[in-house]
Scaffold this motif. Structure first.
Motif, PDB file in Angstrom:
ATOM      1  N   ASP A 156      33.761  10.125 -48.026  1.00  0.00           N
ATOM      2  CA  ASP A 156      33.069  10.859 -49.092  1.00  0.00           C
ATOM      3  C   ASP A 156      31.564  10.583 -49.010  1.00  0.00           C
ATOM      4  OD1 ASP A 156      33.451   8.229 -49.779  1.00  0.00           O
ATOM      5  OD2 ASP A 156      33.714   8.623 -51.920  1.00  0.00           O
ATOM      6  N   GLU A 179      32.865  16.161 -50.173  1.00  0.00           N
ATOM      7  CA  GLU A 179      34.284  16.249 -50.490  1.00  0.00           C
ATOM      8  C   GLU A 179      34.528  17.601 -51.148  1.00  0.00           C
ATOM      9  OE1 GLU A 179      34.783  14.215 -54.814  1.00  0.00           O
ATOM     10  OE2 GLU A 179      34.563  12.794 -53.157  1.00  0.00           O
ATOM     11  N   SER A 180      35.732  17.892 -51.527  1.00  0.00           N
ATOM     12  CA  SER A 180      36.079  19.196 -52.071  1.00  0.00           C
ATOM     13  C   SER A 180      35.146  19.611 -53.202  1.00  0.00           C
ATOM     14  CB  SER A 180      37.522  19.171 -52.593  1.00  0.00           C
ATOM     15  OG  SER A 180      37.865  20.406 -53.184  1.00  0.00           O
ATOM     16  N   GLY A 181      34.527  20.780 -53.062  1.00  0.00           N
ATOM     17  CA  GLY A 181      33.628  21.282 -54.085  1.00  0.00           C
ATOM     18  C   GLY A 181      32.221  20.760 -54.003  1.00  0.00           C
TER      19      GLY A 181
END
Length: 328
Positions: A156, A179-181
């Protein structure tokens, strides 16, 4: 200069109302090639366009004034951590930030560099995994990222996009996590330590900072994110955008906040917030084709896109044609 090497503009910094320093990539080369052309446009000299080339990818340009006695320098940071300085006389000087970059010899592989800014009396640079460097003197760059610097192989990864502040005991580092988003992150340096700041829930990935005053710090980024505030009072969202608009810069100019984006140049009127964020109508023919960089100097606002350069004196927009590119 002959019309033999069309360019696409990458970074820029305004010097005054008549001059601007711009980096550009040659259209004939593959994207992100390790070669850029650095242009100085100055309406008060002949020729108005001058340039030189460097064998790296430019990630940021800045003006650096080392002291009251020293002449200013035009500075350019590469994604691998090289920094070039050009003064009014003499040859360019190049330094390398120890450990910075990914593929350069000696790189620790924290990640690519992302921004360069003078804050107070010193240059600061930031990059992947929370790298923050301060220039103490010639060839003397030091880490000042204890508390934000991550291990080179962390998943991350913190991805800083910009660094700025009103002085050296109030510095903002903005970006996102990989990371996601890509959740947004802001870290604040109070002269002793870094701390992460809370943000409105609607905020998304941050790309840029503008310091209006010590208490009015503007942040902007993905999906129309526009924030105003400071480390002590917090930040509030002023955005009225709810689509995929990506703000690439932010600059206050006589009570209005200008925002270059993937959709063009937009403006937020501080005195008329209910109007929301509106597209700028310049009166140029044709209107601005694109906008990536916004900056102000000596009372003049500059907009630079991939091909389109224009400036605004508060009354009239003027387009500036680059001699190597087709007329707009």
């Amino acid at each position: 200069m002959t019309k033999s090497a069309p360019v696409e503009f990458i970074n820029a910094v305004a010097l005054d109302g008549e001059s601007i320093y711009i980096s550009g990539s040659l259209d004939a080369l593959p994207a992100y090639s390790a070669h850029v052309r650095l242009f100085l446009y100055d309406e008060l000299v002949d020729p108005v366009w001058r340039h030189h080339d460097v064998d790296w990818w430019s990630i940021a340009t800045a003006v650096f004034v080392e002291s009251d006695e020293a002449p200013w320098a035009l500075s350019c940071l590469s994604n691998e951590g090289q920094v070039e300085y050009i003064r009014s006389s003499g040859d360019p000087i190049v330094e390398s930030i120890p450990g910075a970059g990914v593929h350069r010899s000696g790189a620790v592989r924290w990640g690519y560099m992302s921004n360069l800014k003078q804050i107070g009396d010193h240059l600061y640079a930031c990059g992947g995994a929370g790298q923050v460097y301060k220039r103490l003197g010639k060839d003397h760059w030091v880490h000042m990222d204890e508390g934000v610097l991550q291990a080179p192989d962390v998943d991350d990864r913190l991805l800083p996009s910009a660094i700025d502040g009103p002085h050296e005991e109030a510095i903002y580092l903005v970006g996102a996590l990989a990371e996601s988003g890509y959740p947004p992150r802001v870290h604040f340096w109070n002269g002793k330590t870094w701390r992460q700041l809370e943000l409105p829930e609607v905020a998304e990935r941050l790309t840029c900072i503008y310091v209006e005053t010590e208490t009015r710090i503007w942040l902007a980024g993905a999906n129309g994110t526009l924030l105003l505030g400071n480390a002590e009072d917090g930040f509030v969202s002023l955005s009225s955008v709810d689509d995929n608009q990506l703000f690439l810069g932010v600059c206050e100019y006589f009570g209005k906040v200008y925002l270059p984006s993937n959709l063009g140049l937009f403006v937020y009127d501080v005195d008329n917030p209910q109007a929301g964020i509106q597209e700028v109508v310049t009166g140029l023919t044709p209107e601005l084709q694109d906008a990536r960089i916004i900056d102000r100097a000596s009372g003049v606002l500059w907009s630079v896109g991939g091909k389109d350069i224009a400036k605004f004196d508060g009354k009239v927009w003027t387009r500036i044609q680059h001699p190597d590119n087709d007329p707009i």
